[in-house]
Design a protein around this motif. Structure first.
Motif, PDB file in Angstrom:
ATOM      1  N   GLY A   1       0.821  -1.209   0.000  1.00 56.47           N
ATOM      2  CA  GLY A   1       0.000   0.000   0.000  1.00 56.47           C
ATOM      3  C   GLY A   1       0.852   1.255   0.000  1.00 56.47           C
ATOM      4  O   GLY A   1       0.562   2.236  -0.701  1.00 56.47           O
ATOM      5  N   GLY A   2       1.926   1.248   0.800  1.00 52.65           N
ATOM      6  CA  GLY A   2       2.826   2.384   0.806  1.00 52.65           C
ATOM      7  C   GLY A   2       3.488   2.595  -0.549  1.00 52.65           C
ATOM      8  O   GLY A   2       3.711   3.735  -0.977  1.00 52.65           O
ATOM      9  N   CYS A   3       3.799   1.498  -1.250  1.00 50.98           N
ATOM     10  CA  CYS A   3       4.408   1.610  -2.576  1.00 50.98           C
ATOM     11  C   CYS A   3       3.429   2.214  -3.589  1.00 50.98           C
ATOM     12  O   CYS A   3       3.833   2.955  -4.493  1.00 50.98           O
ATOM     13  CB  CYS A   3       4.891   0.242  -3.045  1.00 50.98           C
ATOM     14  N   VAL A   4       2.146   1.893  -3.445  1.00 51.76           N
ATOM     15  CA  VAL A   4       1.137   2.530  -4.297  1.00 51.76           C
ATOM     16  C   VAL A   4       1.057   4.026  -3.974  1.00 51.76           C
ATOM     17  O   VAL A   4       0.984   4.873  -4.876  1.00 51.76           O
ATOM     18  CB  VAL A   4      -0.230   1.843  -4.138  1.00 51.76           C
ATOM     19  N   ASP A   5       1.097   4.365  -2.694  1.00 53.42           N
ATOM     20  CA  ASP A   5       1.151   5.781  -2.305  1.00 53.42           C
ATOM     21  C   ASP A   5       2.321   6.478  -2.996  1.00 53.42           C
ATOM     22  O   ASP A   5       2.189   7.614  -3.486  1.00 53.42           O
ATOM     23  CB  ASP A   5       1.349   5.924  -0.794  1.00 53.42           C
ATOM     24  N   ASP A   6       3.472   5.814  -3.028  1.00 52.83           N
ATOM     25  CA  ASP A   6       4.665   6.411  -3.632  1.00 52.83           C
ATOM     26  C   ASP A   6       4.432   6.718  -5.110  1.00 52.83           C
ATOM     27  O   ASP A   6       4.903   7.743  -5.622  1.00 52.83           O
ATOM     28  CB  ASP A   6       5.860   5.468  -3.485  1.00 52.83           C
ATOM     29  N   LEU A   7       3.723   5.828  -5.793  1.00 52.58           N
ATOM     30  CA  LEU A   7       3.409   6.065  -7.204  1.00 52.58           C
ATOM     31  C   LEU A   7       2.508   7.290  -7.346  1.00 52.58           C
ATOM     32  O   LEU A   7       2.759   8.175  -8.175  1.00 52.58           O
ATOM     33  CB  LEU A   7       2.739   4.815  -7.793  1.00 52.58           C
ATOM     34  N   TRP A   8       1.443   7.344  -6.548  1.00 54.51           N
ATOM     35  CA  TRP A   8       0.535   8.492  -6.633  1.00 54.51           C
ATOM     36  C   TRP A   8       1.277   9.804  -6.355  1.00 54.51           C
ATOM     37  O   TRP A   8       1.025  10.820  -7.006  1.00 54.51           O
ATOM     38  CB  TRP A   8      -0.601   8.328  -5.629  1.00 54.51           C
TER      39      TRP A   8
END
Length: 321
Positions: free
Chosen positions: A155-162
């Protein structure tokens, strides 16, 4: 077709499935609360000011100006990466590029995308974004926080993309409506999770994406990140409840922008049935295409030719009109 027939693995990386079998795979339904979970996560993430900082890189290239970049992601996590700007062409598109679970040591200067600001962020815990106590290896990273959807590192990695998208828009606001995403393997799975919930991403390219059909992903032999999760589950109990919230195939069914997916018939690291679960979930559209590779994560005869064809498709897909 050049599907490998000789390999060093103790299992069959085709899993005994033909192309027809793979095309017939039905993606899993999302668990209750899936959309609410991701929508709330997206709203929290983009409330973060990424405060991107650019510095001249020690890397040089005749066609690209190379900049080192850092930005702030959720939880105050500093993300590092590289930004490429064309030396002789205008910037008409932004492109965020995700990496595989091997991380990234440098930007990819060979992408067939020219009139673009190309951003190569390193996901939290990996490469330029490594930070203890997060394991920097794939087998450990994929387990970080896995017992709770709210703490799972994916989930944190998806945040990083956004927030990579937010960073591009902070630096180049005129790119609004013209930011794409391209990701391979780990980056493909992260992209499938991120794209449907971020209306700022106008198109996506996923190559041999992982994290599709998590229930199946937990059962198939592999040399990829799923292997360590399968081992963890034997001693810690089922993690399927968490993983279903991070199913790239469930997310892909919600994508409404043009997509170019490349999936493999043979792959020892990301099982082809899981890749096809993602590709098959994409809505049928004249703007979407699934490109078939004979193999992924493995050298094979004909790979150069296949990748050359895919390269031209990528060029057209991200072309500035």
């Amino acid at each position: 077709m050049s599907i490998p027939t000789t390999h060093p693995f103790a299992f069959n990386p085709t899993y005994g499935m033909t192309l027809a079998d793979l095309r017939a795979i039905v993606p899993p339904e999302a668990p209750p609360g899936f959309d609410a979970f991701w929508q709330a996560r997206y709203e929290r993430a983009i409330a973060t000011d990424p405060q991107p900082v650019l510095r001249k890189s020690t890397l040089t290239h005749p066609d690209w100006q190379v900049l080192d970049i850092t930005y702030t992601s959720t939880g105050g996590f500093e993300i590092g990466g590289w930004l490429l700007l064309p030396r002789r062409l205008p910037v008409g598109r932004g492109l965020v590029v995700g990496h595989g679970y091997g991380g990234r040591d440098a930007p990819d200067f060979d992408l067939p995308v020219e009139e673009a600001a190309i951003f190569f962020p390193c996901a939290r815990g990996l490469s330029l974004s490594a930070r203890p106590p997060i394991p920097a290896d794939a087998s450990g990273h994929v387990l970080q926080g896995i017992d709770n959807p709210n703490t799972y590192i994916i989930g944190g990695c998806v945040d990083d993309l956004w927030l990579a998208v937010s960073s591009l828009l902070t630096l180049y606001p005129w790119l609004s409506g013209h930011i794409g995403y391209s990701g391979v393997s780990f980056g493909g799975g992260i992209g499938a999770l991120a794209i449907p919930f971020d209306p700022r991403i106008d198109r996506g390219h996923l190559v041999v994406p992982t994290f599709g059909d998590r229930e199946l992903w937990l059962t198939l032999p592999t040399v990829g990140s799923a292997d360590s999760v399968q081992t963890y589950q034997t001693t810690h109990g089922s993690v399927l409840e968490t993983l279903r919230m991070f199913d790239a195939a469930s997310a892909a069914s919600r994508i409404e922008v043009p997509m170019l997916a490349a999936v493999a018939l043979f792959d020892p690291a990301v099982a082809p049935p899981c890749q096809f679960a993602v590709a098959n979930a994409l809505p049928t559209s004249k703007y979407n295409e699934t490109f078939i590779l004979d193999a992924g994560h493995f050298d094979y005869p004909g790979s150069t030719e296949q990748n050359a064809v895919l390269r031209e498709k990528v060029r057209d897909f991200f072309k500035v009109l």
